[in-house]
Design a protein around this motif. Structure first.
Motif, PDB file in Angstrom:
ATOM      1  N   PRO A  98      48.872  64.857  22.295  1.00 28.58           N
ATOM      2  CA  PRO A  98      49.744  64.002  21.470  1.00 28.58           C
ATOM      3  C   PRO A  98      49.114  62.697  20.979  1.00 28.58           C
ATOM      4  N   VAL A  99      48.016  62.230  21.587  1.00 28.34           N
ATOM      5  CA  VAL A  99      47.389  60.993  21.094  1.00 28.34           C
ATOM      6  C   VAL A  99      46.583  61.235  19.822  1.00 28.34           C
ATOM      7  N   LEU A 100      46.321  62.494  19.501  1.00 29.21           N
ATOM      8  CA  LEU A 100      45.501  62.822  18.340  1.00 29.21           C
ATOM      9  C   LEU A 100      46.316  62.809  17.059  1.00 29.21           C
ATOM     10  N   HIS A 101      45.629  62.505  15.968  1.00 29.41           N
ATOM     11  CA  HIS A 101      46.244  62.635  14.653  1.00 29.41           C
ATOM     12  C   HIS A 101      46.464  64.121  14.391  1.00 29.41           C
ATOM     13  N   GLU A 102      47.415  64.429  13.572  1.00 28.74           N
ATOM     14  CA  GLU A 102      47.754  65.824  13.288  1.00 28.74           C
ATOM     15  C   GLU A 102      46.538  66.646  12.872  1.00 28.74           C
TER      16      GLU A 102
END
Length: 195
Positions: A129-133
């Motif tokens: 979830p910390v990553l960009h899409e």
């Protein structure tokens, strides 16, 4: 040093031969033993104790870090074996691994990385979830000059060549002369995603 942002104490991984556990502040000496060896950090300068501790602190405080220590499974002969490697994500989606030379040539890097990748996609099927899409559908790794062994590990774990990039060589003296090295990026798409 603060506690890892991503992990909990029970997030250990075991394989047939290895124990992987989240990096902790108590790993300072083991991390330094690995990162200070010039055979390990061969295309950059080996770490001093201060640099190694700074590296550890950054990994422990980053929500993009999922670094694990690698050691042999405990046994009755050696209930607390020493760590001889590190694997996982030092800055998601980029993964990495480094092992002390005493552990080279035994298949530990491949075994540990495969286990870590399996854990990652099981836990974060849609990407962390910390990553960009646009970063959630893959993991990547970058290898430097002389990294044939590392590229072999990546291929055995399913990574494929993605691109090359030239950058400044970080070795002593080379940086001042602006000598360049070629880095290769490999990517592993999440399960079920076509290239």
């Amino acid at each position: 040093m603060s506690s890892p942002a991503v992990h909990r104490p029970n997030d250990t991984i075991t394989t047939e031969r290895l124990l992987l556990r989240p990096l902790s502040p108590t790993d300072s000496q083991g991390v330094f033993a690995i990162r200070s060896d010039p055979r390990v950090l061969y295309w950059t300068e080996p770490d001093t104790r201060g640099q190694s501790d700074a590296w550890l602190k950054i990994r422990l405080e980053s929500d993009r870090s999922m670094c694990y220590t690698v050691s042999p499974l405990p046994s009755t002969d050696d209930p607390s074996p020493q760590i001889f490697g590190l694997t996982g994500a030092h800055c998601l989606p980029e993964i990495g691994y480094i092992f002390h030379p005493s552990a080279w040539g035994h298949g530990y890097a491949t075994e540990a990385l495969k286990a870590w990748i399996h854990m990652y996609w099981q836990k974060y099927a849609a990407g962390h979830p910390v990553l960009h899409e646009d970063e959630r559908g893959y993991l990547k790794a970058v290898t430097g000059p002389g990294g044939e062994g590392s590229r072999g590990v990546l291929r055995k774990c399913g990574f494929r060549w993605f691109r090359e990039e030239e950058m400044c060589d970080e070795r002593k003296g080379a940086k001042q002369k602006d000598l360049r090295v070629l880095l290769q990026e490999f990517r592993l798409m999440k399960p079920g995603v076509e290239r």
